[in-house]
Design a protein around this motif. Sequence first.
Motif, PDB file in Angstrom:
ATOM      1  N   ASP A  38      94.163  58.152 -68.292  1.00 42.51           N
ATOM      2  CA  ASP A  38      93.169  58.139 -69.493  1.00 42.51           C
ATOM      3  C   ASP A  38      92.031  59.096 -69.356  1.00 42.51           C
ATOM      4  O   ASP A  38      92.012  59.855 -68.235  1.00 42.51           O
ATOM      5  N   THR A  39      90.888  58.959 -70.008  1.00 41.43           N
ATOM      6  CA  THR A  39      90.055  59.897 -69.879  1.00 41.43           C
ATOM      7  C   THR A  39      88.729  59.228 -69.025  1.00 41.43           C
ATOM      8  O   THR A  39      87.524  60.056 -69.098  1.00 41.43           O
ATOM      9  N   SER A  40      88.925  58.396 -68.213  1.00 34.82           N
ATOM     10  CA  SER A  40      87.913  57.752 -67.614  1.00 34.82           C
ATOM     11  C   SER A  40      87.165  58.652 -66.547  1.00 34.82           C
ATOM     12  O   SER A  40      85.999  58.555 -66.185  1.00 34.82           O
ATOM     13  N   ASP A  41      87.743  59.496 -65.697  1.00 33.42           N
ATOM     14  CA  ASP A  41      87.297  60.176 -64.691  1.00 33.42           C
ATOM     15  C   ASP A  41      87.854  61.629 -64.310  1.00 33.42           C
ATOM     16  O   ASP A  41      87.130  62.625 -65.038  1.00 33.42           O
ATOM     17  N   GLY A  42      88.941  61.930 -64.010  1.00 27.37           N
ATOM     18  CA  GLY A  42      89.384  63.380 -63.879  1.00 27.37           C
ATOM     19  C   GLY A  42      88.998  63.779 -62.507  1.00 27.37           C
ATOM     20  O   GLY A  42      89.634  65.108 -62.275  1.00 27.37           O
ATOM     21  N   ARG A  43      88.584  63.357 -61.725  1.00 28.31           N
ATOM     22  CA  ARG A  43      88.245  63.734 -60.243  1.00 28.31           C
ATOM     23  C   ARG A  43      89.577  64.161 -59.630  1.00 28.31           C
ATOM     24  O   ARG A  43      89.827  65.238 -58.814  1.00 28.31           O
ATOM     25  N   SER A  44      90.827  63.467 -59.735  1.00 27.02           N
ATOM     26  CA  SER A  44      91.887  63.963 -59.308  1.00 27.02           C
ATOM     27  C   SER A  44      92.613  64.895 -59.634  1.00 27.02           C
ATOM     28  O   SER A  44      93.116  65.964 -58.811  1.00 27.02           O
ATOM     29  N   GLU A  45      92.542  65.082 -60.922  1.00 28.71           N
ATOM     30  CA  GLU A  45      93.004  66.465 -61.706  1.00 28.71           C
ATOM     31  C   GLU A  45      92.217  67.600 -61.153  1.00 28.71           C
ATOM     32  O   GLU A  45      92.675  68.600 -61.042  1.00 28.71           O
ATOM     33  N   ARG A  46      90.789  67.442 -60.981  1.00 27.31           N
ATOM     34  CA  ARG A  46      90.099  68.618 -60.457  1.00 27.31           C
ATOM     35  C   ARG A  46      90.493  68.860 -59.205  1.00 27.31           C
ATOM     36  O   ARG A  46      90.351  70.088 -58.644  1.00 27.31           O
ATOM     37  N   LEU A  47      90.508  67.923 -58.409  1.00 29.82           N
ATOM     38  CA  LEU A  47      90.903  67.970 -56.888  1.00 29.82           C
ATOM     39  C   LEU A  47      92.274  68.846 -56.697  1.00 29.82           C
ATOM     40  O   LEU A  47      92.438  69.765 -56.118  1.00 29.82           O
ATOM     41  N   VAL A  71      95.740  64.234 -70.611  1.00 28.82           N
ATOM     42  CA  VAL A  71      94.632  64.268 -71.479  1.00 28.82           C
ATOM     43  C   VAL A  71      93.892  65.454 -71.362  1.00 28.82           C
ATOM     44  O   VAL A  71      92.997  65.679 -71.918  1.00 28.82           O
ATOM     45  N   GLY A  72      94.319  66.530 -70.521  1.00 33.26           N
ATOM     46  CA  GLY A  72      93.866  67.962 -70.479  1.00 33.26           C
ATOM     47  C   GLY A  72      92.870  68.265 -69.470  1.00 33.26           C
ATOM     48  O   GLY A  72      92.381  69.307 -69.336  1.00 33.26           O
ATOM     49  N   PHE A  73      92.612  67.340 -68.341  1.00 36.03           N
ATOM     50  CA  PHE A  73      91.721  67.463 -67.299  1.00 36.03           C
ATOM     51  C   PHE A  73      92.092  68.767 -66.591  1.00 36.03           C
ATOM     52  O   PHE A  73      91.017  69.684 -66.180  1.00 36.03           O
ATOM     53  N   ALA A 108      89.000  67.454 -77.953  1.00 35.18           N
ATOM     54  CA  ALA A 108      87.632  67.699 -77.736  1.00 35.18           C
ATOM     55  C   ALA A 108      87.689  68.021 -75.822  1.00 35.18           C
ATOM     56  O   ALA A 108      86.766  68.651 -75.531  1.00 35.18           O
ATOM     57  N   LEU A 109      88.727  67.382 -75.338  1.00 39.92           N
ATOM     58  CA  LEU A 109      88.669  67.828 -73.730  1.00 39.92           C
ATOM     59  C   LEU A 109      89.471  69.108 -73.647  1.00 39.92           C
ATOM     60  O   LEU A 109      89.220  69.944 -72.548  1.00 39.92           O
ATOM     61  N   SER A 110      89.993  69.712 -74.439  1.00 37.25           N
ATOM     62  CA  SER A 110      90.801  70.848 -74.084  1.00 37.25           C
ATOM     63  C   SER A 110      90.734  72.092 -75.297  1.00 37.25           C
ATOM     64  O   SER A 110      91.182  73.130 -75.015  1.00 37.25           O
TER      65      SER A 110
END
Length: 223
Positions: A38-47, A71-73, A108-110
């Motif tokens: 979901d769009t709640s965080d994205g820390r894992s995807e950024r890492l 979700v595009g993170f 909006a995210l991508s």
Amino acid sequence: MYDAPVVLDRREGPYGEVVLRRQGDLLQIIANGCFLMDTSDGRSERLLVDAAYGALDGRPEPAVLIGGLGVGFSLAHAAANPAWGRISVVEREPAVVAWHRDGGPLSALSRAALADPRAEIVEADLVTYVNETFDTFDALCLDIDNGPGWTVTEDNGGLYTPAGLAACARVLRPGGVLAVWSAEPSAEFEGTLRNAGFRHVRTEEVPVARGVPDAVHLAVRPG
């Protein structure tokens, strides 16, 4: 009290049902009844993206292949780093791609990332792609499942076997980095990576609010 989830779109794709729903401010992707992200965080995807880049030790303009648009993170974070060269994202679900295109619910995210000339989306199954493509990359970031032991579809399981990891190594240039997201660390998978010939195998963990931490498994193809 939590808001009840509202289904925004439900489609029957080539690998089963894919659902996009909204719960409060969050957008969620569900595949065959399995919560993906979901769009709640994205820390894992950024890492996932940052750890792969860091393991390349300053290689100039590296090309990255991201497995899974979600979700595009991961795409957005890669595009935000001007040091990356080509950014390719492989996504097998036409519905997910559509939700990011042309003002879709996830655009909006991508949107900015997809306008970047370095970025492209390849509509293909990643397992097939790594076995058949003639292209090569400096980094391969996998985020298509909840981990090596918790795949979205049964077919994906082969990607985490020695044969599947050999296919991943095939698309990596010498010294290239494989980064695999997982909902939990796996010592067994670390062993599988080593047995498949990867070097410098390690795991970075991302604390979560409850339960075991998320993990990014990192491995380097020998030069």
